[in-house]
Scaffold this active site. Sequence first.
Site, short mmCIF file in Angstrom:
data_model
loop_
_atom_site.label_atom_id
_atom_site.label_comp_id
_atom_site.label_asym_id
_atom_site.label_seq_id
_atom_site.Cartn_x
_atom_site.Cartn_y
_atom_site.Cartn_z
N ASP A 16 -6.91 -2.88 -7.26
CA ASP A 16 -7.45 -3.53 -6.06
C ASP A 16 -7.69 -5.00 -6.35
O ASP A 16 -7.87 -5.38 -7.51
CB ASP A 16 -8.75 -2.86 -5.61
CG ASP A 16 -9.03 -3.18 -4.15
OD1 ASP A 16 -8.43 -2.54 -3.27
OD2 ASP A 16 -9.79 -4.13 -3.89
N ARG B 278 0.82 -1.22 0.00
CA ARG B 278 0.00 0.00 0.00
C ARG B 278 0.85 1.27 0.00
O ARG B 278 0.48 2.28 0.62
CB ARG B 278 -0.95 0.02 1.21
CG ARG B 278 -1.99 -1.07 1.21
CD ARG B 278 -3.16 -0.69 0.34
NE ARG B 278 -4.19 -1.69 0.37
CZ ARG B 278 -5.31 -1.60 1.08
NH1 ARG B 278 -5.52 -0.54 1.83
NH2 ARG B 278 -6.21 -2.54 1.02
N TYR C 93 -14.82 -11.90 0.36
CA TYR C 93 -15.59 -10.67 0.09
C TYR C 93 -16.83 -10.97 -0.75
O TYR C 93 -17.89 -10.35 -0.56
CB TYR C 93 -14.71 -9.64 -0.64
CG TYR C 93 -13.65 -9.04 0.26
CD1 TYR C 93 -13.97 -8.01 1.14
CD2 TYR C 93 -12.35 -9.52 0.26
CE1 TYR C 93 -13.01 -7.46 1.97
CE2 TYR C 93 -11.38 -8.97 1.09
CZ TYR C 93 -11.71 -7.95 1.95
OH TYR C 93 -10.76 -7.42 2.80
O1 CP3 Z 1 -0.01 -1.71 -2.46
C1 CP3 Z 1 -0.36 -0.78 -3.23
O2 CP3 Z 1 0.03 0.41 -3.09
C2 CP3 Z 1 -1.18 -1.12 -4.45
C3 CP3 Z 1 -2.59 -0.90 -4.34
C4 CP3 Z 1 -3.49 -1.83 -3.53
C5 CP3 Z 1 -4.75 -1.39 -3.04
N1 CP3 Z 1 -5.40 -2.47 -2.53
C6 CP3 Z 1 -5.24 -0.02 -3.09
C7 CP3 Z 1 -6.32 0.39 -2.17
C8 CP3 Z 1 -3.39 -3.19 -3.24
C9 CP3 Z 1 -2.24 -4.16 -3.50
C10 CP3 Z 1 -4.62 -3.59 -2.62
C11 CP3 Z 1 -4.90 -4.97 -2.21
C12 CP3 Z 1 -6.10 -5.23 -1.40
N2 CP3 Z 1 -7.34 -4.70 -1.52
C13 CP3 Z 1 -6.16 -6.23 -0.38
C14 CP3 Z 1 -5.03 -7.15 0.00
C15 CP3 Z 1 -3.99 -6.48 0.80
C16 CP3 Z 1 -4.44 -6.03 2.16
O3 CP3 Z 1 -4.29 -4.82 2.42
O4 CP3 Z 1 -4.87 -6.84 2.95
C17 CP3 Z 1 -7.46 -6.21 0.14
C18 CP3 Z 1 -8.00 -7.06 1.26
C19 CP3 Z 1 -8.21 -5.25 -0.60
C20 CP3 Z 1 -9.65 -4.91 -0.47
C21 CP3 Z 1 -9.86 -3.52 -0.04
N3 CP3 Z 1 -9.57 -2.41 -0.81
C22 CP3 Z 1 -10.38 -3.05 1.20
C23 CP3 Z 1 -10.81 -3.94 2.33
C24 CP3 Z 1 -10.39 -1.65 1.15
C25 CP3 Z 1 -10.93 -0.68 2.17
C26 CP3 Z 1 -10.18 -0.65 3.43
C27 CP3 Z 1 -8.81 -0.05 3.28
O5 CP3 Z 1 -7.84 -0.66 3.76
O6 CP3 Z 1 -8.69 1.02 2.68
C28 CP3 Z 1 -9.83 -1.27 -0.10
C29 CP3 Z 1 -9.63 0.12 -0.58
C30 CP3 Z 1 -8.27 0.47 -1.05
N4 CP3 Z 1 -7.47 -0.28 -1.87
C31 CP3 Z 1 -7.63 1.73 -0.83
C32 CP3 Z 1 -6.41 1.68 -1.54
C33 CP3 Z 1 -5.38 2.78 -1.66
C34 CP3 Z 1 -8.18 2.89 -0.02
C35 CP3 Z 1 -9.20 3.58 -0.81
C36 CP3 Z 1 -9.42 4.98 -0.32
O7 CP3 Z 1 -10.10 5.16 0.69
O8 CP3 Z 1 -8.88 5.89 -0.96
#
Ligand code: CP3
Length: 348
Positions: A77, A27, A154
Amino acid sequence: MTQYNNTRLLQALKRQPVDVPPVWLMRQAGRYLPEYRALRTKAGDFLTLCQTPQLATEITLQPLRRFDLDAAILFSDILTIPHAMGLGLSFQEGEGPQFAKRIETARDVKALPILEVEENLDYVLEAVRMIQQELQGRVPLIGFAGSPWTVACYMIEGSSHKNFINARKMAYQAPEVLTALLEKLITATTAYLKGQILAGVDVVMLFDTWGGLLTPAHYPLFSLTPMQKIITNLKADPNTANTPIILFSKGAVSHLEVMADSGADALGLDWTSALSAARTRVGAKVCVQGNLDPALLFSTPEKIKAAVKSVLNEWGPHPGLIVNLGHGIEQHTPIENVQALIAAVHEG
Ligand code: CP3
């Protein structure tokens, strides 16, 4: 073949010696960066960022402009696959993901369409091509997908849940439905990662965030085996066979030996287990990635430096270490502490 200026990550993945271990952060593009928050506000929502290749490219590059990172990771994502399968994903501000439809029955699984990556996820492939154009070989680009089990969590729950009770119930009540869903996700994820590799990513990572929720008996069945099938599929195709694969099952360190036999090139470790013990258990079979606590980044540059030193000492002179956090960077992380972490790794 792309000529890279910085090959630390690719060398470490081959367990070759490096001057200093590569470092990147899960992230690394995201909400702790003001420039990310500004773009998201402008775009309106997170999915628009993912679905607009120019924006996904810009966000992928944002952390590389600030920090001396050894890798870029595609901004996207893990839930793009179920969204492309028609489950209707949305993200409400301040809340997690939400699906309009969820998977409950064999009929729901049967109704899921076959994913056509070039059509349904063309925006991801386009982002990969644009990012590589911009990177010009500065660092390698990591592509990714969720593990079938984690994505299924999910799809079955319909949203984030702290322990995904409905997915775990399905493992007992209707294992054949869960297995059928996982099979569809194995096929879709294989096609998706192949698409990303052909579009230009250099490394792929499988995020199995919820593997650690499964019992010791269920983990191999529902989490590891589907990931192993994807790895076997990628390694069997000459177009994708040489792309290194990182596998990260959070909270599943008790299964490290079987993970090391999965065919993955590297294993991600969370912060609850020691690197030295992991190395003893997996030997030179795989590379290890991890495992600093994301909470460490809320301390001071001095404490961060000491923690990095202790990780590097603990690992020793062996090849095959990738420094990372044990999970994604937290939202309110001070930027100067991220800087301190990366500098400490490179100072050795
Ligand atoms: O690593 C990186 O910089 C690449 C981008 C990336 C995102 N999500 C961007 C994101 C990656 C590799 C993911 C993977 C992801 N997404 C996972 C596996 C890794 C982990 O963190 O466990 C999971 C479970 C998700 C599903 C997901 N996406 C959730 C549960 C959420 C909301 C909660 C949270 O942690 O923000 C997201 C949203 C998300 N994905 C954001 C980002 C930057 C935040 C969105 C925002 O509010 O701007």
